[in-house]
Enzyme design. Structure first.
Site, short mmCIF file in Angstrom:
data_model
loop_
_atom_site.label_atom_id
_atom_site.label_comp_id
_atom_site.label_asym_id
_atom_site.label_seq_id
_atom_site.Cartn_x
_atom_site.Cartn_y
_atom_site.Cartn_z
N SER A 25 -3.72 -3.16 -23.92
CA SER A 25 -4.12 -2.79 -22.70
C SER A 25 -5.42 -3.35 -22.48
O SER A 25 -5.96 -2.88 -21.30
CB SER A 25 -4.24 -1.20 -22.72
N ASN A 77 -6.76 8.83 -29.36
CA ASN A 77 -6.10 9.60 -28.42
C ASN A 77 -7.36 10.62 -27.84
O ASN A 77 -7.10 10.81 -26.72
CB ASN A 77 -5.27 10.47 -29.37
N THR A 113 1.19 14.56 22.78
CA THR A 113 2.09 15.02 21.70
C THR A 113 3.32 14.11 22.14
O THR A 113 3.41 13.76 23.05
CB THR A 113 2.53 16.57 22.09
N HIS A 114 4.00 13.83 20.93
CA HIS A 114 5.15 12.87 20.98
C HIS A 114 4.63 11.55 21.61
O HIS A 114 5.50 10.92 22.23
CB HIS A 114 6.18 13.44 21.89
N SER A 129 -6.31 -15.45 15.52
CA SER A 129 -4.97 -16.14 15.00
C SER A 129 -5.02 -17.54 14.88
O SER A 129 -5.85 -18.21 15.44
CB SER A 129 -3.96 -15.68 16.13
N LYS A 167 -6.40 -14.36 20.44
CA LYS A 167 -5.86 -13.12 19.66
C LYS A 167 -7.44 -12.43 19.01
O LYS A 167 -8.19 -13.20 18.53
CB LYS A 167 -5.06 -13.24 18.60
N ASN A 207 -7.49 -9.35 16.26
CA ASN A 207 -6.53 -8.38 15.66
C ASN A 207 -7.20 -7.40 14.84
O ASN A 207 -8.10 -7.65 14.17
CB ASN A 207 -5.57 -9.42 14.68
N GLU A 254 -5.21 -1.90 10.48
CA GLU A 254 -3.70 -1.99 9.94
C GLU A 254 -3.81 -1.83 8.39
O GLU A 254 -2.63 -1.18 8.02
CB GLU A 254 -3.29 -3.38 10.45
N TYR A 313 0.47 12.85 -27.87
CA TYR A 313 0.16 11.43 -27.48
C TYR A 313 1.26 10.79 -27.48
O TYR A 313 2.07 10.69 -28.72
CB TYR A 313 -1.12 11.09 -28.07
N GLN A 333 -0.51 5.36 -21.77
CA GLN A 333 -1.36 4.13 -21.70
C GLN A 333 -1.11 3.43 -20.31
O GLN A 333 -1.79 2.75 -19.82
CB GLN A 333 -0.98 2.81 -22.50
N LYS A 360 -3.30 4.20 -16.61
CA LYS A 360 -4.42 3.26 -16.08
C LYS A 360 -4.19 2.66 -15.00
O LYS A 360 -5.08 2.69 -13.87
CB LYS A 360 -5.25 2.85 -17.31
N1 ARG Z 1 -4.83 2.07 -25.53
C1 ARG Z 1 -4.41 3.47 -25.82
C2 ARG Z 1 -4.20 3.99 -24.47
O1 ARG Z 1 -4.48 3.71 -23.31
C3 ARG Z 1 -5.44 4.20 -26.53
C4 ARG Z 1 -4.75 5.29 -27.36
C5 ARG Z 1 -4.00 4.61 -28.41
N2 ARG Z 1 -3.62 5.63 -29.49
C6 ARG Z 1 -2.82 5.33 -30.14
N3 ARG Z 1 -2.50 6.43 -31.08
N4 ARG Z 1 -2.15 4.41 -30.41
O2 ARG Z 1 -3.66 4.89 -24.20
#
Ligand code: ARG
Length: 462
Positions: free
Chosen positions: A18, A105, A150-151, A272, A278, A280, A285, A312, A317, A320
């Site tokens: 990660s 974790n 409205t509409h 453009s 133009k 824009n 948008e 966990y 993971q 993120k």
């Molecule tokens: N990179 C992991 C995550 O983002 C960290 C936690 C990893 N824990 C594990 N037991 N492998 O969730």
């Protein structure tokens, strides 16, 4: 030695790693590790000198991140391992003591809570600027008549200030949603270990205070597997992005030649490559275009959490990337919306001409009849008939002759004519929250007070 007799397959590394995205947790991870080291010292696991060395090492790691010189390693699976690896390079085997009484974790859950807390505060600050810009524009255009719809059919005239303030209140609610998202991060996962708690009687209250949390989680299983605070942030972000999309879409319409109600500053428009004429409204948008993407981050994290057994799992993971993407796009959209609105100009004549369309006073004619004792349903029908006569003969309502007002009771004809006089319609909307000047004065006062309450609130401190 390790449990494993074979090297990791390159494909396993790729799917498992990660680091390409969780490097964004670096500053929070270092902050947490500093506090963790202090907690370990209080526990007697580190002596004063060890604490000093670890703390100094972590400061150097942080400086490397800030200066852009931190070097990642092939084997860094994630940001937590990268930082511990670098710390150990800098201060030797002592760096390995830092992972006492913690697990990745509880570590990653804590980092993420710190990140969400900080970006909720950022969203609130950006919303404040946007709201400030909207109030300023509303004040400047508080008595400019504009059509409302409205509409997307012309409905009744309002003051442009009233229209702009409608957006102010959407963003004010958003700011309060981000406060609630920040509040969802008040519990600290750290000190929960892998899932069951620690073999150490770590002072979690003290660690929580050190990291700015209100309290430790009451349950270690919940602590390591909860991502509700990220869902709260994403939910607030999705609704806020949706509001921005409505604002953006309206600016796209209003800046078109067909409407001609506003013009964007050159600095917030593009040309453009082929059509020299133009101008824009790309940023507007994109306010419209990016909103679904933020909402999809919410859906994505809900999907990740769906049916996930305690505690966990590596699925987590996947929390993120959608979150980071939503943060980046929302913050950019908020800032761009503010810049665009600060420089927008409105076309008073075009707005006034559209607002002066007499048909927009039809409700007022009906109400004038009601004042003279006609039941509203009947009045609605009578005015509908007048509108039809006018439309069919290509005239305005005030051009109708007295004989064409035949159906209108004698005593009410004067009131009908008066209701058509310029400005009557807007100024008659006197109910609380309405568009009459006096109500806009109240509303502007309320908006200023709401803004001051936001700026003065505690989440701004973090
Ligand atoms: N990179 C992991 C995550 O983002 C960290 C936690 C990893 N824990 C594990 N037991 N492998 O969730």
């Amino acid at each position: 030695m390790s449990r494993f007799g074979e090297e990791q397959d390159p494909l396993f590394r790729r799917i498992n790693s990660s680091i390409s995205f969780d490097w964004r947790l670096a500053s929070f991870d270092v902050e947490q590790s500093q506090a963790h080291a202090r907690a370990l010292a209080r526990l007697g696991v580190l002596d004063d000198d060890e604490l000093r060395q670890i703390s100094g090492g972590l400061e150097r790691v942080a400086a490397e991140f800030e200066g852009g010189s931190f070097e990642f390693n092939q084997d860094d699976e994630d940001i937590h391992m990268a930082i511990e690896r670098r710390l150990t390079e800098l201060i030797g085997a002592l760096g390995g003591k830092l992972h006492t009484a913690r697990s990745r974790n509880d570590q990653v859950a804590t980092d993420l809570a710190l990140l969400v807390r900080s970006h909720a505060a950022r969203a609130i600050a950006l919303l404040e600027s946007l709201m400030e810009t909207l109030v300023t524009q509303a004040e400047a255009h508080r008595d400019w008549p504009a059509p409302s719809y409205t509409h997307l059919q012309r409905a009744q005239p309002v003051y442009l200030g009233h229209h702009l303030l409608a957006y102010f209140w959407m963003f004010e609610r958003d700011a309060r949603r981000f406060f609630r998202a920040a509040e969802a991060t008040t519990d600290m996962p750290a000190g929960s270990g892998a899932l069951a708690g620690l073999n150490w009687d770590l002072d979690r209250e003290a660690l929580a205070a050190d990291l700015g949390f209100e309290r430790p989680y009451a349950n270690s299983l919940d602590a390591v597997s909860n991502r509700d605070f990220a869902l709260d942030y994403l939910s607030a972000a999705s609704i806020c992005a949706m509001h921005l999309s409505r604002l953006g879409a309206e600016i796209v319409l209003w800046s078109s030649q067909e409407f001609g109600f506003c013009e964007l500053p050159d600095s917030f428009a593009s040309g453009s490559s082929i059509m020299p004429q133009k101008k824009n409204p790309d940023a507007a948008e994109l306010l419209r275009g990016k909103a679904p993407r933020v909402a999809s981050s919410l859906m994505s994290l809900l999907g990740t959490m769906h049916a996930l057994p305690l505690a966990y799992s590596k699925d987590l993971q996947e929390d993120k990337e959608p979150l980071f993407d939503a943060i980046d796009n929302l913050e950019l959209c908020l800032a761009a919306a503010t810049g665009m609105l600060a420089g927008i100009s409105f076309n008073r004549e075009r707005l006034a001409a559209a607002a002066a369309d007499e048909m927009l006073a039809a409700t007022d004619l009906a109400d004038a009849l009601v004042q003279e004792g006609v039941p509203f349903r009947e009045a609605h029908g009578l005015v509908g008939g007048l509108v039809r006569t006018a439309v069919e003969s290509g005239r305005s309502l005030s051009e109708l002759t007295d004989s064409e007002l035949d159906g209108v009771p004698e005593n009410a004809r004067g009131a009908v004519r008066r209701a058509l006089e310029a400005g009557q319609t807007i100024e008659s909307k006197v109910s609380a929250g309405g568009t009459a000047s006096a109500r806009i004065t109240d509303q502007l006062e309320g908006a200023r007070a709401a803004l001051a309450a936001l700026v003065g609130s505690p989440a701004q401190a973090s």
